[in-house]
Design an enzyme around this catalytic site. Structure first.
Site, short mmCIF file in Angstrom:
data_model
loop_
_atom_site.label_atom_id
_atom_site.label_comp_id
_atom_site.label_asym_id
_atom_site.label_seq_id
_atom_site.Cartn_x
_atom_site.Cartn_y
_atom_site.Cartn_z
N ILE A 229 -7.24 7.72 -0.38
CA ILE A 229 -7.14 6.27 -0.56
C ILE A 229 -7.99 5.68 0.58
O ILE A 229 -7.87 6.09 1.73
CB ILE A 229 -5.68 5.78 -0.52
CG1 ILE A 229 -5.58 4.25 -0.61
CG2 ILE A 229 -4.90 6.28 0.67
CD1 ILE A 229 -4.13 3.73 -0.79
N SER A 230 -8.86 4.75 0.23
CA SER A 230 -9.84 4.26 1.20
C SER A 230 -9.17 3.48 2.33
O SER A 230 -8.05 2.99 2.20
CB SER A 230 -10.86 3.36 0.51
OG SER A 230 -11.32 3.94 -0.68
N GLN A 231 -9.94 3.33 3.42
CA GLN A 231 -9.48 2.57 4.58
C GLN A 231 -9.35 1.08 4.21
O GLN A 231 -10.27 0.51 3.62
CB GLN A 231 -10.51 2.74 5.70
CG GLN A 231 -10.12 2.06 6.99
CD GLN A 231 -11.26 2.06 7.99
OE1 GLN A 231 -12.32 2.64 7.77
NE2 GLN A 231 -11.04 1.38 9.10
N PRO A 232 -8.22 0.44 4.54
CA PRO A 232 -8.04 -0.96 4.15
C PRO A 232 -9.18 -1.90 4.56
O PRO A 232 -9.60 -2.75 3.77
CB PRO A 232 -6.73 -1.35 4.86
CG PRO A 232 -5.97 -0.07 4.94
CD PRO A 232 -7.00 1.00 5.15
N ARG B 281 0.83 -1.22 0.00
CA ARG B 281 0.00 0.00 0.00
C ARG B 281 0.86 1.26 0.00
O ARG B 281 0.41 2.32 -0.44
CB ARG B 281 -0.94 -0.04 1.22
CG ARG B 281 -2.04 1.05 1.20
CD ARG B 281 -3.07 0.77 2.30
NE ARG B 281 -4.17 1.72 2.35
CZ ARG B 281 -4.32 2.65 3.30
NH1 ARG B 281 -3.43 2.75 4.28
NH2 ARG B 281 -5.36 3.47 3.29
#
Ligand code: SAH
Length: 213
Positions: free
Chosen positions: A62-65, A36
């Site tokens: 960037i979205s939360q994993p 990431r």
């Protein structure tokens, strides 16, 4: 994070941390193998493996994993699937889709983000992702039907009808629906029509309607 002495890569540690909340082993294996840190700006690299959304270029995120992993598992991807990804952003979600599906089409309205994402994904050696700059609200009618559609920006009260129409038989679509308060909605195309399930609360940047600007 990072060098904890476990012998696992930082991405593998992140996948391990998500395991209690994510049942699909293929999704966790994909998370463990995508670095990431390549998808975040240098200034955020230190937090690349924290389970949080992070700022990227063009005022986006960037979205939360955890949310990425949940959306991937809800899509029940098969190695033969064709997937559409709306809102390329950093390309992180698209890279994971590339490991889980056969072919990925990803669309982003910011040319700059699309170009950066393409470089990052190519740099990882993934060659099954096609990049498009445009309004994801309309999907990619020329490339439909899709087995899976991932929408990484909040649609407002209504799911875009054009996207639902681009699902093939048995196709799945996952999207954050709502404005101030959003929930993941899973849509499935069945022989009897579209079935919707409303799931957990999430927070995404809005899916912008370009014609309204
Ligand atoms: N999937 C991304 C996160 C994306 S954030 C990742 O893994 O990093 C949502 C993205 O959707 C932003 O980059 C935003 O520019 C884009 N977006 C918003 N409205 C859009 C639209 N109508 N068409 C295409 N992209 C859109």
């Amino acid at each position: 994070m990072g060098d904890s002495g476990s012998g696992l890569s930082p991405a593998a540690e992140l996948a391990h941390e998500l395991r209690p909340a994510v049942a699909d082993d293929r999704v966790l294996a994909a998370m463990a193998s995508i670095p990431r840190e390549r998808f975040v700006p240098d200034s955020e690299r230190r937090r690349a493996y924290a389970n949080v959304a992070l700022p990227i270029a063009c005022g986006q995120t960037i979205s939360q994993p955890l949310v990425v992993a949940r959306m991937l598992e809800l899509l029940e991807l098969h190695p033969t699937d064709r997937a559409l990804d709306v809102g390329t952003g950093s390309g992180y979600h698209a890279a994971l889709l590339a490991l889980l599906a056969k072919e990925v089409f990803t669309i982003e309205r910011h040319e700059e983000l699309s170009a950066i994402a393409e470089r990052t994904i190519r740099g990882l050696g993934l060659d099954n992702v096609s990049f498009f700059v445009g309004d994801g609200w309309e999907g990619l009618p020329d490339r439909a039907p899709f087995d899976a559609i991932n929408v990484a920006a909040a649609t407002g009260a209504q799911l875009p009808a054009a996207l639902e129409r681009q699902l093939g038989p048995g196709g799945r679509l996952v999207a954050p629906v709502g404005e101030a308060s959003q929930r993941l909605v899973l849509t499935r195309r069945t022989p009897e029509g579209f079935r919707h399930s409303t799931l957990e609360g999430v927070r995404f940047v809005p899916l912008v309607r370009d014609e309204a600007e």
